[in-house]
Each structure stands twice: as C-alpha cells, then as structure tokens.
Design a protein around this motif. Sequence first.
Motif, short mmCIF file in Angstrom:
data_model
loop_
_atom_site.label_atom_id
_atom_site.label_comp_id
_atom_site.label_asym_id
_atom_site.label_seq_id
_atom_site.Cartn_x
_atom_site.Cartn_y
_atom_site.Cartn_z
N MET A 1 0.83 -1.15 0.00
CA MET A 1 0.00 0.00 0.00
C MET A 1 0.89 1.25 0.00
O MET A 1 1.78 1.40 0.82
N VAL A 2 0.67 2.13 -0.85
CA VAL A 2 1.46 3.33 -0.99
C VAL A 2 0.88 4.39 -0.07
O VAL A 2 -0.33 4.62 -0.07
N GLN A 3 1.75 4.99 0.70
CA GLN A 3 1.30 6.04 1.61
C GLN A 3 1.39 7.37 0.89
O GLN A 3 2.42 7.73 0.35
N ASP A 4 0.30 8.10 0.90
CA ASP A 4 0.25 9.39 0.24
C ASP A 4 0.49 10.47 1.29
O ASP A 4 -0.37 10.76 2.10
N VAL A 5 1.70 11.02 1.29
CA VAL A 5 2.06 12.05 2.25
C VAL A 5 2.20 13.36 1.50
O VAL A 5 2.91 13.46 0.51
N ARG A 6 1.49 14.33 1.96
CA ARG A 6 1.56 15.64 1.31
C ARG A 6 2.18 16.63 2.31
O ARG A 6 1.82 16.66 3.48
N ASP A 7 3.08 17.43 1.81
CA ASP A 7 3.68 18.49 2.62
C ASP A 7 2.77 19.69 2.61
O ASP A 7 2.47 20.26 1.56
N LEU A 8 2.30 20.05 3.77
CA LEU A 8 1.47 21.23 3.90
C LEU A 8 2.36 22.43 4.19
O LEU A 8 3.37 22.31 4.89
N PRO A 9 2.02 23.59 3.69
CA PRO A 9 2.84 24.77 4.01
C PRO A 9 2.74 25.08 5.50
O PRO A 9 1.70 24.94 6.12
N ALA A 10 3.87 25.48 6.04
CA ALA A 10 3.93 25.78 7.47
C ALA A 10 3.18 27.07 7.75
O ALA A 10 3.31 28.05 7.03
N GLY A 11 2.39 27.04 8.80
CA GLY A 11 1.67 28.24 9.20
C GLY A 11 2.60 29.18 9.95
O GLY A 11 3.75 28.88 10.22
N ARG A 12 2.09 30.35 10.31
CA ARG A 12 2.91 31.32 11.02
C ARG A 12 3.33 30.81 12.39
O ARG A 12 4.46 30.98 12.81
N SER A 13 2.43 30.15 13.10
CA SER A 13 2.77 29.69 14.45
C SER A 13 3.73 28.51 14.39
O SER A 13 4.54 28.34 15.30
N ASP A 14 3.67 27.69 13.33
CA ASP A 14 4.62 26.57 13.22
C ASP A 14 6.04 27.09 13.06
O ASP A 14 6.97 26.56 13.66
N GLY A 15 6.23 28.13 12.26
CA GLY A 15 7.57 28.71 12.10
C GLY A 15 8.07 29.33 13.39
O GLY A 15 9.25 29.22 13.74
N LEU A 16 7.17 30.00 14.10
CA LEU A 16 7.55 30.61 15.37
C LEU A 16 7.89 29.54 16.40
O LEU A 16 8.90 29.66 17.12
N ASN A 17 7.09 28.48 16.46
CA ASN A 17 7.38 27.39 17.40
C ASN A 17 8.71 26.73 17.06
O ASN A 17 9.48 26.39 17.96
N ARG A 18 8.99 26.56 15.79
CA ARG A 18 10.24 25.94 15.38
C ARG A 18 11.42 26.86 15.75
O ARG A 18 12.45 26.40 16.22
N PHE A 19 11.25 28.17 15.54
CA PHE A 19 12.32 29.12 15.87
C PHE A 19 12.58 29.17 17.37
O PHE A 19 13.73 29.18 17.81
N LEU A 20 11.52 29.21 18.17
CA LEU A 20 11.67 29.32 19.62
C LEU A 20 12.03 27.99 20.28
O LEU A 20 12.57 27.96 21.37
N GLY A 21 11.68 26.89 19.66
CA GLY A 21 11.93 25.58 20.25
C GLY A 21 10.77 25.08 21.07
O GLY A 21 10.92 24.21 21.92
N GLY A 22 9.60 25.59 20.85
CA GLY A 22 8.39 25.20 21.56
C GLY A 22 7.39 26.32 21.50
O GLY A 22 7.58 27.32 20.80
N SER A 23 6.32 26.15 22.25
CA SER A 23 5.30 27.20 22.26
C SER A 23 5.86 28.44 22.96
O SER A 23 6.67 28.31 23.90
N PRO A 24 5.47 29.63 22.55
CA PRO A 24 6.03 30.84 23.15
C PRO A 24 5.83 30.93 24.66
O PRO A 24 6.74 31.36 25.38
N LEU A 25 4.68 30.51 25.17
CA LEU A 25 4.44 30.58 26.61
C LEU A 25 5.36 29.62 27.37
O LEU A 25 5.93 29.99 28.41
N ALA A 26 5.53 28.41 26.85
CA ALA A 26 6.40 27.43 27.51
C ALA A 26 7.85 27.90 27.47
O ALA A 26 8.60 27.75 28.45
N VAL A 27 8.28 28.46 26.35
CA VAL A 27 9.66 28.95 26.24
C VAL A 27 9.88 30.12 27.19
O VAL A 27 10.91 30.20 27.86
N ALA A 28 8.92 31.03 27.28
CA ALA A 28 9.05 32.17 28.19
C ALA A 28 9.14 31.68 29.64
O ALA A 28 9.95 32.19 30.42
N PHE A 29 8.33 30.69 30.01
CA PHE A 29 8.36 30.15 31.37
C PHE A 29 9.72 29.51 31.67
O PHE A 29 10.31 29.74 32.73
#
Length: 100
Positions: A1-29
């Motif tokens: 069975m072939v798995q159909d994986v599609r790359d979705l464009p990253a949203g604004r919060s996904d880029g921010l989470n990736r840059f910060l290393g987690g959610s902004p509130l958790a990183v700030a804490f």
Amino acid sequence: MVQDVRDLPAGRSDGLNRFLGGSPLAVAFRLVLLSILVGVVLAAIGFDPWNIIHSIRLLFQRLWDLGFDTINWLWRYFLLGAVIVIPIWLLSRVFGAPRR
C-alpha cells in the motif's frame, strides 16, 4: 500500500514554534526559571546586576587572592610536616639495614 504524504505549508505559528523551540508561553516560562537559577548562582559568587563590570573584576581578584592563599596554606603545612618527616627519613636511611 502506498502512503500518500503531502507536505502542507507551514503556518505562522509553526515557524515561530520551530524558531523558539516550543510554544512561546512554555519557552518564556523556561527562560524565566533559568534566569532566576542563573541569577542565584551569580549572586552566590558575588555578581551585582547593577555594576557587572566591577563585579567581574572583583570576582577575578578574589580568585587570584584565593589561589595565592592556597599556595601559602600548602607551603605552611609542607614546612610543618617536613620538620618531622625529613629527619625521620634521614635517620632511617643512615641507621637502616644496608641494601644489596
């Protein structure tokens, strides 16, 4: 069975989470907790946040003085012990059994 994986464009919060290393509130804490911990350690070794350059110079001065105090302390104990150890060693070499 072939798995159909599609790359979705990253949203604004996904880029921010990736840059910060987690959610902004958790990183700030985590940053607040780490800042408090580092502040306690720096205060324990004598740093002052209002006069950081003077505190760094004072820290190195205290380390320098501590180093020479340690050498002085070791030298005094060496001399005290040598007063007993060296004569006993010398007497044991003079009056000891001859070696082959």
